[in-house]
Design a protein around this motif. Structure first.
Motif, PDB file in Angstrom:
ATOM      1  N   GLU B  75      -3.954  -7.405 -10.253  1.00 29.16           N
ATOM      2  CA  GLU B  75      -3.389  -6.138  -9.771  1.00 29.16           C
ATOM      3  C   GLU B  75      -1.960  -5.955 -10.260  1.00 29.16           C
ATOM      4  OE1 GLU B  75      -5.095  -8.210  -7.753  1.00 29.16           O
ATOM      5  OE2 GLU B  75      -6.492  -7.038  -6.525  1.00 29.16           O
ATOM      6  N   ILE B 118       6.103   0.780   1.508  1.00 31.41           N
ATOM      7  CA  ILE B 118       6.558  -0.503   2.071  1.00 31.41           C
ATOM      8  C   ILE B 118       7.839  -0.349   2.900  1.00 31.41           C
ATOM      9  CG2 ILE B 118       5.455  -1.812   0.201  1.00 31.41           C
ATOM     10  CD1 ILE B 118       8.232  -2.365  -0.973  1.00 31.41           C
ATOM     11  N   LEU B 279      10.895  -7.982  -0.243  1.00 35.14           N
ATOM     12  CA  LEU B 279      10.216  -6.775  -0.736  1.00 35.14           C
ATOM     13  C   LEU B 279       9.233  -7.056  -1.859  1.00 35.14           C
ATOM     14  CD1 LEU B 279      12.651  -3.737  -0.733  1.00 35.14           C
ATOM     15  CD2 LEU B 279      11.146  -4.566   1.044  1.00 35.14           C
ATOM     16  N   ARG B 281       7.185  -9.528  -2.081  1.00 33.02           N
ATOM     17  CA  ARG B 281       5.907  -9.878  -1.443  1.00 33.02           C
ATOM     18  C   ARG B 281       5.213  -8.646  -0.879  1.00 33.02           C
ATOM     19  NH1 ARG B 281       6.028 -14.035   3.079  1.00 33.02           N
ATOM     20  NH2 ARG B 281       3.872 -13.326   3.176  1.00 33.02           N
ATOM     21  N   LEU B 282       6.013  -7.759  -0.297  1.00 33.19           N
ATOM     22  CA  LEU B 282       5.435  -6.558   0.315  1.00 33.19           C
ATOM     23  C   LEU B 282       4.827  -5.636  -0.749  1.00 33.19           C
ATOM     24  CD1 LEU B 282       6.062  -7.003   3.253  1.00 33.19           C
ATOM     25  CD2 LEU B 282       7.513  -4.980   3.257  1.00 33.19           C
ATOM     26  N   ARG B 285       1.652  -7.069  -1.969  1.00 32.28           N
ATOM     27  CA  ARG B 285       0.566  -6.839  -1.012  1.00 32.28           C
ATOM     28  C   ARG B 285       0.080  -5.405  -1.098  1.00 32.28           C
ATOM     29  NH1 ARG B 285      -3.319  -7.097   2.137  1.00 32.28           N
ATOM     30  NH2 ARG B 285      -3.401  -8.490   3.927  1.00 32.28           N
ATOM     31  N   ARG B 286       1.006  -4.477  -1.240  1.00 34.07           N
ATOM     32  CA  ARG B 286       0.636  -3.066  -1.370  1.00 34.07           C
ATOM     33  C   ARG B 286      -0.244  -2.856  -2.600  1.00 34.07           C
ATOM     34  NH1 ARG B 286      -0.315   1.432  -4.360  1.00 34.07           N
ATOM     35  NH2 ARG B 286      -0.207   3.231  -3.035  1.00 34.07           N
ATOM     36  N   GLN B 287       0.188  -3.397  -3.715  1.00 33.67           N
ATOM     37  CA  GLN B 287      -0.556  -3.194  -4.959  1.00 33.67           C
ATOM     38  C   GLN B 287      -1.909  -3.898  -4.910  1.00 33.67           C
ATOM     39  OE1 GLN B 287       0.932  -0.557  -5.918  1.00 33.67           O
ATOM     40  NE2 GLN B 287       1.164  -1.061  -8.079  1.00 33.67           N
ATOM     41  N   CYS B 288      -1.973  -5.093  -4.336  1.00 36.38           N
ATOM     42  CA  CYS B 288      -3.258  -5.803  -4.256  1.00 36.38           C
ATOM     43  C   CYS B 288      -4.255  -5.053  -3.370  1.00 36.38           C
ATOM     44  CB  CYS B 288      -3.066  -7.214  -3.707  1.00 36.38           C
ATOM     45  SG  CYS B 288      -2.318  -8.328  -4.908  1.00 36.38           S
ATOM     46  N   THR B 289      -3.744  -4.315  -2.407  1.00 35.58           N
ATOM     47  CA  THR B 289      -4.624  -3.622  -1.466  1.00 35.58           C
ATOM     48  C   THR B 289      -4.983  -2.220  -1.937  1.00 35.58           C
ATOM     49  OG1 THR B 289      -3.606  -4.826   0.363  1.00 35.58           O
ATOM     50  CG2 THR B 289      -4.827  -2.833   0.943  1.00 35.58           C
ATOM     51  N   LYS B 290      -4.049  -1.530  -2.573  1.00 33.20           N
ATOM     52  CA  LYS B 290      -4.241  -0.109  -2.849  1.00 33.20           C
ATOM     53  C   LYS B 290      -4.302   0.238  -4.338  1.00 33.20           C
ATOM     54  CE  LYS B 290      -2.246   2.743   0.211  1.00 33.20           C
ATOM     55  NZ  LYS B 290      -1.289   3.398   1.139  1.00 33.20           N
ATOM     56  N   PHE B 291      -4.348  -0.741  -5.192  1.00 33.33           N
ATOM     57  CA  PHE B 291      -4.349  -0.501  -6.635  1.00 33.33           C
ATOM     58  C   PHE B 291      -5.182  -1.596  -7.286  1.00 33.33           C
ATOM     59  CE2 PHE B 291      -1.981  -0.967 -10.811  1.00 33.33           C
ATOM     60  CZ  PHE B 291      -2.379   0.254 -11.347  1.00 33.33           C
TER      61      PHE B 291
END
Lengths: 410, 410
Positions: B75, B118, B279, B281-282, B285-291
């Motif tokens: 991701e 985030i 940030l 890490r955040l 996490r955002r990219q792994c979940t939503k992209f």
């Protein structure tokens, strides 16, 4: 000091697939010669179809020439693809969806995660359990999930368990919910809803002013006549449902990135004063502001799937994977395991032998058989005691995997 | 009934570029033979560089072969590209950014819009005025902008006017702000900050616990030695800034889709209890979940930009556009117009003749000269009385445009 979105701090430590990757890496580090067969992450392995490759090469050549170069495309996708989708995926099935209700994107994961941008945070979300983690995690991030309870469940999420007991058909919620995620053919269980079973949900949504997020990413694997390919086959669904489609599994686009989302113009929600708001316009605005369109060459590649030769080629690949699915299903049943899915879907859902948890069964298959799977509990509490196998490997590897599992004594 | 995100209802009717497109279509409908020269939307027109085309063709061939097929990528982007970015865009300029601080995406528009996922909604946002509309609109959607006031400004946004009076250098805000968007070389004004001027902002952010969103999409157009290519050239910026880069203008990727965002590991925010939150890490996490990662072939194309021949070829194209920019700047000054930008940027910012508003000047240029521009007021209240021209057309069209404008009497 500026602040983070503290909803992120309510997320589970690690996204499921990253955690599995970590476990496999750790196993490989301690067993460098291990021959691991990967049946975990739902990623395809067959190459792109020749018709798709030709379309890509042609589109690349266009991008190399000033006379045919394409820069920014429409954020909603090119008309050639939106029209091909409307014609082939909808009109040919007797469904009236127009091109301006179709939004081309870089994939269904982005869309299923981003869609809630346009929805209020007070909506109550219902999820089948087990479920594709993106639906839950994106709602946790947005603040709709409430607090994580001792059981691991989130306080404001309504869970709809799908288990052996209800034959994996979710029951209508007790109370009123606002947003319902349904993925059929289902990831992770590989089970389906027939038209009557899906109609129950459309009727519920119509009676209760709810929205159905219908993820139809595995539609291409449907073989049974009673399984709907689109939620819009159900009368009235265009007033209550958004549908997500992906070329990832349909045509091996996991590395290419293209999919689409249907937001019908008849679909309405309300604002705080109870006034109607058109969701098609809202999603259009979201995409125009926060997305710059899918790659031109990926859109030309997607268009090629709808040509006669493209269709024939991708169907051959889908048949290839379905043969794997049947092999897995049959052989696992032969050794005495309980198995669901694998008929209209590339996933096979397997009950762990008596007394084993999902992760214990995962560890057993990894350590003793060198087969990487996905633990069912990673998809939600009701997935505990199951694992998911995918049919996306090569036939040879699938055969080797079932040969290894022959020795398993459930 | 389920509810919409009512923040969307606070947005202006139409996204700027859609509105311009509508006006041009209307003009064309009533003047079918009009020969309109498009100098509005900042889209490139030169084809992809041969090195990029070769890389694309090679990557497509890989996707056609089962032995080299690539499905889901990381991701965050492939290591080959993250490493090339770290080496070429940072290490070679003496900046210490590691590959795991670099997140490859489908473009800077997505990232600059999605980044606030985030961040908490209570943060106070400061924007230069005029500004790229995505920064404002994405914050309106998230609920950080407050209410729209009679003047058209949003109640919770701190505007930092950039006008002739301050030579387009934003002044520090009076009060405390949490998030500051800076885009340099600037879109839309084409102006720059030198190192000292940018250091003022880094120092402010460090003293006030603020975050700088530094959009460096036009970095490739910098010719002056005193203009920083990256905010991380400023000491301490890695503790207060996220940087966005795009291959769209650098290498003509507007239709291909690839860019990246740098979130340094030293960058920290706080949660509600004042605890540090990382940030990097955040966002991961955002990219792994939503992209689901940028397209593999687009990433191979981006990698090719860093090869010696790729670099040479894209520099030739940038020089081509900079020649257009100089032509526009010189000739518009010759007819007596006041002009900024166009030296380290592909944009030329032009003051409307006395008494004309942005839209009036836009209409004049469209109706009398058949030149499509972008009205400055579309970028914010302080853009009133200006228009933006882009240097992304062909040299021939740019020449024809300045020939037409010769007759203009400011």
């Amino acid at each position: 000091m500026f602040k983070v979105n503290t909803n992120f701090l309510k997320l589970n430590e690690s996204y499921l697939f990253s955690e599995i990757a970590r476990k496999i890496e750790a196993f490989k580090a301690s067993h460098p010669d291990a021959d691991i067969i990967r049946m975990g992450i739902g990623d395809v392995t067959r190459p792109l179809a020749p018709a798709v490759v030709n379309a890509l090469q042609k589109a690349v050549a266009e991008q190399a020439d000033v006379a045919t170069f394409k820069g920014y495309g429409p954020e909603q996708g090119y008309a050639f693809l939106r029209e091909a989708v409307a014609e082939n995926d909808y009109k040919k099935r007797g469904i009236d969806i127009s091109p301006d209700e179709i939004f081309i994107s870089d994939g269904a994961k982005s869309d299923t995660a981003n869609i809630t941008d346009i929805l209020g945070n007070d909506n109550v979300v219902a999820l089948t359990d087990p479920v594709y983690p993106v639906y839950l995690d994106s709602n946790i991030m947005a603040g709709r999930a409430g607090e994580k309870t001792a059981s691991g469940a989130y306080s404001r999420i309504v869970y709809l368990p799908c288990t052996e007991a209800n034959n994996f058909v979710p029951q209508l919620p007790q109370g009123k919910v606002d947003i319902i995620y349904l993925c059929y053919p289902n990831n992770p269980t590989g089970t389906t809803l027939d038209r009557q079973q899906l109609k129950v949900w459309v009727d519920y949504a119509r009676c209760n002013g709810a929205l159905i997020m219908f993820d139809s990413a595995y539609e291409a694997f449907i073989t049974g006549d009673d399984v709907p390919h689109s939620i819009y086959e159900i009368k009235g669904a265009e007033e209550v449902a958004i549908e997500f489609r992906s070329y990832s599994k349909t045509a091996g686009f996991t590395g290419l990135r293209c999919g689409y989302t249907v937001v019908p113009k008849k679909l309405k929600a309300v604002d705080d004063n109870g006034n109607d708001v058109n969701l098609n316009r809202l999603w259009n605005r979201r995409q125009c502001t926060k997305f710059n369109g899918a790659s031109y060459i990926a859109q030309r590649a997607a268009e090629a799937i709808y040509s006669p030769e493209g269709r024939k080629q991708i169907n051959e690949t889908i048949d290839y994977y379905l043969r794997n699915a049947k092999l897995l299903r049959d052989r696992l049943q032969n050794v005495g395991l309980k198995v669901w899915g694998g008929e209209n879907a590339p996933y096979v859902w397997v009950k762990a032998p008596e007394g084993l948890s999902s992760w214990q069964f995962f560890d057993l298959l990894l350590n003793d058989y060198q087969i990487a799977t996905t633990p069912g509990v990673g998809f939600g509490p009701a997935g505990e005691g199951y694992i998911r196998l995918t049919a996306f490997g090569s036939y040879e590897n699938t055969l080797r995997a079932v040969e290894r599992i022959k020795k398993l004594k459930p």
